[in-house]
Design a protein around this motif. Sequence first.
Motif, mmCIF file in Angstrom:
data_model
loop_
_atom_site.group_PDB
_atom_site.id
_atom_site.type_symbol
_atom_site.label_atom_id
_atom_site.label_comp_id
_atom_site.label_asym_id
_atom_site.label_seq_id
_atom_site.Cartn_x
_atom_site.Cartn_y
_atom_site.Cartn_z
ATOM 1 N N SER A 51 0.810 -1.218 0.000
ATOM 2 C CA SER A 51 0.000 0.000 0.000
ATOM 3 C C SER A 51 0.848 1.275 0.000
ATOM 4 O O SER A 51 0.313 2.372 -0.072
ATOM 5 N N TYR A 230 -4.379 2.823 1.050
ATOM 6 C CA TYR A 230 -4.845 1.734 0.215
ATOM 7 C C TYR A 230 -4.344 2.010 -1.193
ATOM 8 O O TYR A 230 -4.674 3.052 -1.779
ATOM 9 N N TYR A 251 -12.576 -0.209 3.030
ATOM 10 C CA TYR A 251 -11.314 -0.915 3.212
ATOM 11 C C TYR A 251 -10.889 -0.921 4.690
ATOM 12 O O TYR A 251 -10.413 -1.924 5.216
#
Length: 281
Positions: A51, A230, A251
């Motif tokens: 990420s 993310y 998320y």
Amino acid sequence: MSENLLEIRRASKVYQRGLLTSKATIALKEFSLVLKQDEPTILTIAGESGSGKTTLAMMLLGFTTATTGEVLYKGKNIAGLVGKERMAYRREVQAVFQDPFAVFNPFYKVDHLLTVPIRQFKLARTKAEATSKMEEALNSVGLRPEDVLGRFPHQLSGGQRQRINVARALLLKPRLLIADEPVSMVDASLRANILESLRNLHRDHGVSIIYITHDLTTAYHVADNIIVLYKGEVVEKGDVESVIRNPQHRYTQLLVDSIPWPNLDQRWGHSIRTSETTNPR
Ligand SMILES: Nc1ncnc2c1ncn2[C@@H]1O[C@H](COP(=O)(O)OP(=O)(O)OP(=O)(O)O)[C@@H](O)[C@H]1O
Ligand SMILES: [Mg+2]
């Protein structure tokens, strides 16, 4: 108005996948952040593998440059620091990484890792002063100097090695510590111990810490604030309590739902809650 310790202005990092292809990976996208000099804090950067967390750490440490945007330390772009200011930045911004073995040279006794920075940054005038600084740093991470000094890295446990790394960072009295997954390679019993050393560093010496992890349980235990990444983008940020108890982004919800719950009964350095055995969400 208080001065900024660290300011990241819309920093992005793009990696080309190869010389013959135009494909690129956007590891970090327009990331911004401000940490104030007189408000030390523990900030978690959370997110799954890939990420962009380590990319961010590398940028803050000056190991890689931002493709666009900039990183300022005490108001100055780190890429342009020279002389005394560069030395100050190198002493004041320290790092602890995931693999506690990686920073050790197997041929030197662990003392070396502590004496080099003392010499390099002229932290002691005499040998006795250097020894007492080393011992003080080791004690504060719960290590007895006689247990670790004089040994080679392979003669220590992973947890001992990682605590020596924290002691080394502490020795330099940094203003900012970047801890990239510092406990993911040590077993659970030592995890709490190392994270507590980090919290003490923050509490007793006013060090700001950027704590990088994919593990929201430890983030909840140590951090004040959290930024969730993310795919290189910030999807959520705020104080750790609100974000974890009431995540807004899909998320973040997924990350929170993967936490085993009774662990959230306690936050170190914060008041201990009455026991909760159910997921508060
Ligand atoms: N030197 C590099 N060259 C090319 N791509 C890279 C490089 N370093 C990282 N990347 C890519 O950038 C993205 C972000 O990687 P990064 O290491 O920052 O992730 P991370 O969040 O630290 O992951 P992890 O939790 O696995 O450590 C990934 O897609 C990765 O493959
Ligand atoms: Mg990483």
